[in-house]
Design an enzyme around this catalytic site. Structure first.
Site: not given
Length: 316
Positions: A14, A245-246, A43, A130, A172
């Site tokens: 996203d 993060h992802d 997101n 993710t 998430n």
């Protein structure tokens, strides 16, 4: 750095600044086949994150990749309202996005995901979600056979000690906890790369300088992304440098040695007044619980950034 054997990934995302860098990592790493890119509302709205995915795929030179839009809302809950403070009104504020040259597949992303798994030999495709887990949960409910065919699910989400949307829950998982419950209870192995790990992957000023020194279009694109993402993350979350993060989930697939993982049982809280979306993580196997998943705990920071910089540097 030692290169890994061929890997086939489905990237469910996203974008989002950290999703975008995760796509660039997968695109630039040698020996990777991106079987499909699917998008999910998270997101930002589905139309915005899908446009962003197509634009980033264009930057990465992935003109032949299969890219499709998936679910725009959680399985059963109302949509979580998007917050532009972190990723901007577009979901990817900062860089000038190119006009996408990557076509949007007319099929639903869930159908594309299932086809990508079922059309390849068993245990050769890794799912790397993710964003919220709505597409992954919908796919395994619609075609349960994929659970026996995927190599693994390596997801960015959750946390074993803290949250970032609430005190207990990460974004998430919080966005669609029912989908996360489906994913963690399906008969496949999940590696949870949660915020306990990803908060170690900070894009510090020296890292930004390394991207700038690449002198490439992709390098400048990353610098422009981090130029927005860093101050936005600082203002909202108080981090001196933003965690990507992802990217960590993709890095785990490409170089497992980049992080330490521990066997664990993970349950998703669905009803707690203060804990909905919490990934309750049991490393001890209490009450006979099987330690059936892996949970990332510690990042080799230098190895991680070398991996990412090497891949982005390979993009023309």
């Amino acid at each position: 750095m030692t290169e890994n054997p061929s890997r086939t990934l489905v990237l469910d995302c996203d974008p989002g600044h950290d999703d975008a860098l995760a796509l660039l990592l997968a695109a630039g790493h040698p020996g990777v086949e991106i079987a499909a890119i699917t998008t999910v509302g998270g997101n930002q709205t589905l139309d915005k994150v899908t446009h962003n995915a197509r634009a980033v795929a264009t930057v990465a030179g992935l003109d032949g990749v299969v890219l499709a839009a998936g679910c725009d809302r959680p399985l059963v809950r109302a949509k979580v309202l998007t917050d532009p403070r972190t990723h901007g009104e577009s979901g990817l504020d900062g860089p000038a996005l190119p006009e996408p040259t990557v076509a949007l597949d007319p099929r639903h992303g869930v159908d594309v995901l299932i086809e990508a798994v079922m059309s390849r030999p068993p245990h050769t495709v890794t799912l790397v979600p993710t964003g919220p887990l709505t597409n992954i949960a919908t796919a395994v409910r619609r075609e349960p056979a994929i659970a026996d065919r995927v190599a693994e699910v390596v997801l960015m989400g959750g946390g074993f000690a803290k949250g970032n949307v609430t005190a207990a829950a990460e974004f998430n998982i919080y966005t669609d906890p029912e989908a996360a419950h489906v994913v963690f209870t399906a008969p496949w192995r999940v590696t949870m790369v949660g915020i306990d790990l990803t908060h170690q992957a900070l894009a510090t000023p020296d890292v930004v300088d390394r991207f700038r020194a690449l002198g490439t279009t992709a390098g400048r694109f990353v610098v422009d992304m981090l130029g927005f993402f860093g101050p936005a993350y600082r203002a909202k979350q108080g981090f001196a440098a933003p965690p990507v993060h992802d990217v960590c989930a993709v890095a785990r697939v490409l170089d497992p040695a980049v992080m330490t993982v521990r066997p664990a049982h993970v349950a998703v809280e669905l009803r707690g007044k203060h804990t909905t979306g919490m990934t309750v993580t049991d490393f001890a196997g209490r009450d006979g619980q099987a330690l059936d998943h892996l949970v990332a705990t510690e990042l080799d920071i230098a190895r991680f950034w070398d991996l990412v910089l090497d891949a982005v540097g390979r993009l023309a």
